[in-house]
Each structure stands twice: as structure tokens, then as C-alpha cells.
Scaffold this motif. Structure first.
Motif, PDB file in Angstrom:
ATOM      1  N   PRO A 248       1.001  -1.155  -0.092  1.00  0.00           N
ATOM      2  CA  PRO A 248      -0.115  -0.045  -0.004  1.00  0.00           C
ATOM      3  C   PRO A 248       1.008   1.218  -0.100  1.00  0.00           C
ATOM      4  O   PRO A 248       2.138   1.162   0.486  1.00  0.00           O
ATOM      5  CB  PRO A 248      -0.707  -0.014   1.439  1.00  0.00           C
ATOM      6  N   ARG A 249       0.315   2.179  -0.556  1.00  0.00           N
ATOM      7  CA  ARG A 249       1.232   3.555  -0.788  1.00  0.00           C
ATOM      8  C   ARG A 249       1.864   3.948   0.845  1.00  0.00           C
ATOM      9  O   ARG A 249       2.853   4.337   0.579  1.00  0.00           O
ATOM     10  CB  ARG A 249       0.355   4.705  -1.257  1.00  0.00           C
ATOM     11  N   ALA A 250       1.130   3.911   1.681  1.00  0.00           N
ATOM     12  CA  ALA A 250       1.422   4.492   2.861  1.00  0.00           C
ATOM     13  C   ALA A 250       2.879   3.472   3.403  1.00  0.00           C
ATOM     14  O   ALA A 250       3.581   4.190   4.418  1.00  0.00           O
ATOM     15  CB  ALA A 250       0.928   4.453   4.036  1.00  0.00           C
ATOM     16  N   PHE A 251       2.859   2.298   2.925  1.00  0.00           N
ATOM     17  CA  PHE A 251       4.137   1.366   3.522  1.00  0.00           C
ATOM     18  C   PHE A 251       5.097   1.306   2.525  1.00  0.00           C
ATOM     19  O   PHE A 251       5.994   0.576   2.672  1.00  0.00           O
ATOM     20  CB  PHE A 251       3.515   0.070   3.748  1.00  0.00           C
TER      21      PHE A 251
END
Lengths: 343, 151
Positions: A248-251
């Protein structure tokens, strides 16, 4: 300073972000009889995000995605205030400074001076009547930074239940039930859930302790969230695995993230960057130890002891040879052997 | 300073929104220029008249009607945009334009963007909000990351 959830309050707060770029946000807080409603006013990208916590359930409405996230109230997993304060007393020295006026309220100032040089000084401004936290500042490198500030606060007598309802724009939002974080009893037991063994060091610097290791996330993506605290400051070391493109983008990797044996590490918390790096390095080192890739060098005492014994023996032999040469008139090992009656 | 450059800044000058140097320069110009001074007086009178009007309280249901109107307008704009794209494709030279038209027609109307965040991106922010809300020594509201897209 504990949140006084029973007092009716309407407040406009300014907050600095944690876990993202250094930016401010304005929120409106409404609170009464254990209900807390937080509406984000700024920045524009988050305006309208609303969360309501009634002590049992916590609902967050995301207007741009038209979703409603529902999960168990975090207050049901509230940390122990006694343990926190006991730890804080070990790591900080508290002093009372001069009162000040914040948003028309008289506030007492409590300064927390850290016992370690790596952490900043913190000031807490607490409403004298209600003990509500009105402002919080940190001082890093002689630079004062406001982390939380109250722009406006009032204590209305009439605030009915309708104030805690959410207003939706357009159609009813899609409800998403979110799991609460799970506690980890031990790192090996977490491996089947995470796909890797999380790194949990037993000793941390700067007075921090591992408060609670947890597994967070849901569905297909789960990650370890190791909660740390020094009594006043909270932090989380996130650990996760996965191919960069699938994450995911945040990770996806950011500046400051570290990696060891395919596991990513990130520290999220309100502490200076050098301190974050110090803590993360410890987690990475722990992870390397667990995978047996990191070999500790032999203890220096044992090496030196052997060498010392060898040198002593050599010196003794030299002295004996010199003495034998003087007595026998021969040289070297011949003299030694004659003297020792070996020949 | 010329009348043309003063003309565009008169309103801001009267509201005191210009820098000190600009305020002084415009003030000097108005002292010498009858036309601009007269214009400034007109704007000043207009602002005063508007300021004397009573504040109107919107009637109940106004907010809901406004939101419904905005949403309806947005749908109409999407349909109009789609129609314009088809029309534009029709104008372009035959071979490639026709292929574009056919492929676009078969794939259906353009889908609305998903909002830019997937479920995993929300997890980090939500986890941080949750964890900070368990803090008994925190403030009234849990602190979260301000940059929504980066979470």
C-alpha cells in the motif's frame, strides 16, 4: 492531564502532524458525557473527515471516499496512567512554570525536563479549572515548536445528542468494519500472522520501554506495530514485508525507513530524528541477530588472555636460556638442555 | 504609478491589503489624480453600503439543498464533458478518429476516479489515530498525519 471526557467542551485546536510531513491541521472537538466528536477543518484535503467515539464504538467518516470506518473504541484499550506517570518520573524532571492565558483560559504550565540529552524539553499547559490540555510545546535545539494549541474553547451547558450525529453528503457511505490491533504474546507466535518474526528488543535507550507489541491492519495486509513509550512520548515501530510494488502507498519505502532481511522498519512518533535513528538501528540489529547473519566477535578478554599466557611463557624461556648459557658456556637450546639435564 | 496599475489595486488598497510601499505609492497617486480619486470614493461608498446590509440567516434545509445542487451539477458536467469528448473525436481526421471513437464508445463512459487511496493506505493513519486515542495523557483529539495521501 488525562482527558476529561465528561466535561461538555467545544474547542478549535491546532495540531502538528505526526507520521507525515511537518504540517498543521485544525480540528473541531465536541465532547460530552463520554462522547467525543472530532471534525477536521484544515487542511482542505482532509476537511470534513469526522470521527465519533462513544466509548464503545469509534466511527470515522471519510467524505471523499464516502466510507465509514467502524471499530472498537480505543478507550477500551486505554493505557494505564499510573504506569505512564511512574515511567515519566524516571525519565523526566517536572517543574511548574508561570501561568499563562490560552484562548481566554487560565493555564498552568508544567515543564518536563528530560534526563537524557537526546529528547526535547516539553511544556504542557493545562486548564486550571478542568485540567484539559490546552497547549503542548517542545523545545529542540533552542527552537520552540507548538505541537498542540487551543484557538477557541467553551463549555456549553446545552449540547444534545444530535450534536454527535454525522452528516453525510450524498448517499449513505459504505461501512467498513476494521479490526482492532491484536496483542502479541511473543515474537515467534506472531510469525504465522505476519509471515515474519517481528523484532522486539528487550532493552531500549533513552528511557523507552516496549509497551505493547501488536499486530495491526486487516484483510490481506498486516503489519507489526511495536508500541514504545518513555512515559510522556509515544512511538510506534512498524514492521512489514512485501514487494515494493505490491505494498500500500503508505508502506512504500520513505526516507528514514530501514530494512533488514526483507523486513521494513519505520518509526512514527514525536521525537527528534537522531533519536528515531537510534531506536530503529536497535530494532534492525535485533532483527539481524535473530536471523543469525550477524556474528558477534569473540570476547576480547579471552583472546588477550591466551596471548598474554603465550608471551609470559616466551619471556620465561628466554630468561632460562640466558641463565643456562651463563652456567654451561654453551648457547641457545643446547645450553638449556644441558642445564636441564636433558642431554 | 499609472492610472492603469492603480485601477486594479484600488479595492485592495481600500481594504488595507497591500504592502506599505504600495499603499504609499497609491496614496500619492490618488492625491494627484482626480479620476482615480473619484473611483476610490465610489468604491468606498459601495463597500459602506454593502457593510450596512443586515446579515441574512439561511433558512432550514439550505445546506442540504446546496449540497444536492452541487452534486447534481457535477453529474451534469460529467455528461457534458463526455459529450464534448465524443464531439471532438468526431472532428479529428477519419482513420484514427474513428478508431478512437469506436474504442471509447465500446469501453463505456469514463469511470470516476477512486479517490486516490486504497485500503492499505488508510491503515497507517487509522492505526496512529487509534493508538494515540488510547493515550490517557494526550490532548482532547488524537494527533494524526496531516498529509492524507502519504499515509
Amino acid at each position: 492531564m488525562e482527558r476529561s471526557k465528561q466535561i461538555p467542551v467545544v474547542a478549535i485546536l491546532y495540531q502538528r502532524s505526526v507520521g507525515g510531513p511537518s504540517a498543521a491541521m485544525q480540528v473541531k472537538v465536541e465532547q460530552k458525557d463520554g462522547n467525543i466528536k472530532v471534525t477536521i477543518l484544515q487542511p482542505l484535503s482532509m476537511a470534513g473527515v469526522t470521527s465519533v467515539d462513544d466509548g464503545k464504538n469509534w466511527r470515522t467518516y471519510l467524505p471523499d471516499q464516502n466510507r465509514m470506518l467502524v471499530q472498537q473504541s480505543p478507550r477500551l484499550q486505554a493505557q494505564s496512567i499510573r504506569e505512564r506517570l511512574a515511567l515519566a518520573e524516571q525519565n523526566y524532571q517536572f517543574t511548574i512554570e508561570r501561568d499563562t492565558n490560552i484562548a481566554g483560559r487560565r493555564a498552568a504550565c508544567i515543564a518536563a525536563i528530560p534526563r537524557t540529552k537526546d529528547m526535547p524539553l516539553r511544556r504542557y499547559y493545562v486548564d486550571r479549572e478542568t485540567a484539559i490540555l490546552l497547549r503542548m510545546e517542545t523545545v529542540v535545539d533552542n527552537r520552540q515548536e507548538t505541537q498542540l494549541d487551543t484557538k477557541h474553547i467553551r463549555f456549553p451547558k446545552d449540547m444534545g445528542p444530535v450534536d454527535f450525529q454525522m452528516k453525510f453528503f450524498g448517499e449513505q457511505p459504505r461501512r467498513i468494519d476494521c479490526p482492532s490491533p491484536l496483542k502479541i504474546s511473543s515474537a515467534p507466535k506472531a510469525k504465522p500472522n505476519l509471515g515474519f518474526m517481528p523484532s522486539i528488543p528487550s532493552k531500549l535507550p533513552m528511557g523507552f520501554i516496549v509497551q505493547q507489541p501488536q499486530i495491526a491492519g486487516g484483510g490481506e495486509f498486516r503489519f507489526a506495530a511495536i508500541r514504545l513509550t518513555d512515559g510522556l512520548v509515544n512511538g510506534t515501530v512498524y514492521q512489514w514485508t512485501g514487494k515494493q510494488d505490491d505494498l500500500p502507498r503508505a508502506f512504500r519505502p520513505q526516507k528514514g525507513d530501514k530494512q533488514a532481511k526483507g523486513v521494513w522498519f519505520r518509526f512514527v512518533g514525536d521525537i527528534p530524528e537522531p533519536a528515531k535513528g537510534q531506536l530503529l538501528d536497535l530494532f534492525v540489529r535485533e532483527a539481524m541477530k535473530n536471523t543469525r547473519l550477524f556474528v558477534e566477535p569473540e570476547q576480547p578478554n579471552r583472546v588477550f588472555k591466551g596471548l598474554r599466557n603465550d608471551l609470559t611463557g616466551l619471556i620465561m624461556l628466554s630468561m632460562q636460556i640466558a641463565a643456562a648459557e651463563a652456567q654451561t658456556g654453551m648457547t641457545g637450546m643446547c645450553a638449556y638442555s644441558r642445564n636441564a639435564k636433558l642431554l | 504609478m499609472t492610472c492603469r496599475s492603480v485601477e486594479f489595486r484600488l479595492s485592495a488598497y481600500l481594504d488595507g491589503e497591500l504592502t506599505g510601499a504600495e499603499m504609499l505609492a497609491i496614496g500619492r497617486h490618488l492625491a494627484d489624480c482626480m479620476a482615480c480619486s473619484s473611483e476610490a470614493d465610489s468604491i468606498r461608498r459601495l463597500k459602506m453600503m454593502v457593510g450596512l446590509q443586515n446579515e441574512l440567516e439561511p433558512e432550514s434545509g439550505f445546506e442540504d439543498r446546496l449540497v444536492a445542487h452541487v452534486l447534481h451539477s457535477r453529474q451534469r458536467t460529467n455528461r457534458v464533458g463526455w459529450t464534448s469528448a465524443l464531439g471532438l473525436a468526431g472532428i479529428v481526421v477519419a482513420g484514427g478518429a474513428l478508431a478512437f471513437f469506436v474504442s471509447t464508445w465500446l469501453s463505456g463512459p469514463p469511470k470516476a476516479t477512486a479517490g486516490g487511496t486504497d485500503a492499505g493506505s488508510l491503515e497507517l493513519a487509522r492505526d496512529q489515530m487509534y493508538f494515540n486515542a488510547t493515550d490517557p495523557l494526550g490532548g482532547p483529539a488524537p494527533v494524526v498525519s496531516a498529509n492524507y495521501d502519504q499515509r
